[in-house]
Scaffold this motif. Sequence first.
Motif, mmCIF file in Angstrom:
data_model
loop_
_atom_site.group_PDB
_atom_site.id
_atom_site.type_symbol
_atom_site.label_atom_id
_atom_site.label_comp_id
_atom_site.label_asym_id
_atom_site.label_seq_id
_atom_site.Cartn_x
_atom_site.Cartn_y
_atom_site.Cartn_z
ATOM 1 N N LEU A 71 -4.107 7.721 0.802
ATOM 2 C CA LEU A 71 -4.568 6.564 1.854
ATOM 3 C C LEU A 71 -5.638 7.236 2.899
ATOM 4 C CD1 LEU A 71 -1.379 4.814 3.216
ATOM 5 C CD2 LEU A 71 -3.064 3.984 1.492
ATOM 6 N N VAL A 104 0.730 -1.233 0.115
ATOM 7 C CA VAL A 104 -0.011 0.049 0.095
ATOM 8 C C VAL A 104 0.879 1.333 -0.128
ATOM 9 C CG1 VAL A 104 -1.580 1.223 1.299
ATOM 10 C CG2 VAL A 104 -2.053 -0.969 1.161
ATOM 11 N N MET A 105 1.723 1.448 0.715
ATOM 12 C CA MET A 105 2.587 2.397 1.036
ATOM 13 C C MET A 105 3.479 2.660 -0.216
ATOM 14 S SD MET A 105 2.062 3.587 4.005
ATOM 15 C CE MET A 105 1.457 3.245 5.540
ATOM 16 N N ARG A 150 1.350 6.744 7.687
ATOM 17 C CA ARG A 150 2.575 5.945 8.491
ATOM 18 C C ARG A 150 2.826 6.571 9.906
ATOM 19 N NH1 ARG A 150 6.437 3.504 4.804
ATOM 20 N NH2 ARG A 150 6.264 5.450 3.591
ATOM 21 N N CYS A 158 0.236 3.552 -3.483
ATOM 22 C CA CYS A 158 -0.906 4.451 -3.275
ATOM 23 C C CYS A 158 -0.699 5.833 -3.289
ATOM 24 C CB CYS A 158 -1.895 4.194 -2.072
ATOM 25 S SG CYS A 158 -2.642 2.511 -2.293
ATOM 26 N N THR A 163 -1.069 11.128 2.646
ATOM 27 C CA THR A 163 -0.020 10.687 1.737
ATOM 28 C C THR A 163 0.452 9.338 2.644
ATOM 29 O OG1 THR A 163 1.883 11.807 2.579
ATOM 30 C CG2 THR A 163 0.827 12.537 0.759
ATOM 31 N N PRO A 164 1.006 8.346 2.050
ATOM 32 C CA PRO A 164 1.446 7.317 2.842
ATOM 33 C C PRO A 164 2.294 7.811 4.156
ATOM 34 C CG PRO A 164 1.553 6.668 0.667
ATOM 35 C CD PRO A 164 1.171 8.181 0.573
ATOM 36 N N ASP A 165 3.331 8.812 3.821
ATOM 37 C CA ASP A 165 4.168 9.190 4.635
ATOM 38 C C ASP A 165 3.425 9.968 5.857
ATOM 39 O OD1 ASP A 165 6.751 8.326 3.816
ATOM 40 O OD2 ASP A 165 7.037 10.061 2.713
#
Length: 249
Positions: free
Chosen positions: A216, A209-210, A234, A213, A229-231
């Motif tokens: 998210l 996913v990270m 996370r 994508c 965003t993934p970051d």
Amino acid sequence: MTVLSLSNVSKSFGGIRALSDVSLSVPEGRIVGVIGPNGAGKTTLFNVITGAYRAASGEVVLGGETITQWPSWRIMRSGVARTFQNIRLFASMTVWEHLLVAQPRQNALWRNALPVSWADAEARTRAEDALTFFGLEQYRDVIARTLPYGIQRKVEMARALTAKPKLLLLDEPVAGMNAEEAADLRTLFRRLNERGLSILLIEHDMPFVMTLCHQLYVLDFGALIAEGTPDEVRTNPLVLDAYLGTEAA
Ligand SMILES: Nc1ncnc2c1ncn2[C@@H]1O[C@H](COP(=O)(O)OP(=O)(O)O)[C@@H](O)[C@H]1O
Ligand SMILES: [Mg+2]
């Protein structure tokens, strides 16, 4: 441009609030991920988007049109295709037949009853393209259900593609796949996306996913607890707590 947006969508089953005031959007040409623990409401979200379930409240907008009350077939014909969390293939159909029968044929029921060999040339071209794209040529005349799991999943994805969607919904596409198969799919999804297809994807595999994508959303007990965003996601403490924390435990 926004392909899909949900505003304050809720859905309950008896006492269970599967979706609670969920708002999200998929911008055109993006890959958007939905993550969250089991039972968070992810599949229900897909069922509401595709008209399999009706939202109790809220609004679903597809390409500028409100589709909240539309029947499933109409939503599919308007450019939404999906795959299911559990494989749904027909018992005695070959790969090729699966790719032909999935296609909308002017909504004429009698035409759907025709032998697939009579399918029109355009349908055959689309099936051929999907077959090639997923590298399924060698399985063309094999009964789909006899194939290894990873290949069956590809057949489902190829089938979804033959409908020429503008939005593809994938429910845990790499569940049960090994790292190599997942990497292969990541490449294929990127290529589809580069061709202009917008993708909304549910997935448990975090690295997948990270790295795939653009954006998210995180669902927990039917409610969105984070987006970004993934970051951003996370490092969000709520997410670490609700999801990544339970994963690690
Ligand atoms: N058809 C249904 N009937 C009753 N309860 C359902 C139905 N579909 C989903 N649920 C419930 O809604 C909640 C969310 O389920 P689901 O959307 O499948 O979660 P996820 O896909 O995130 O694991 C769960 O508690 C599940 O049991
Ligand atoms: Mg699910």
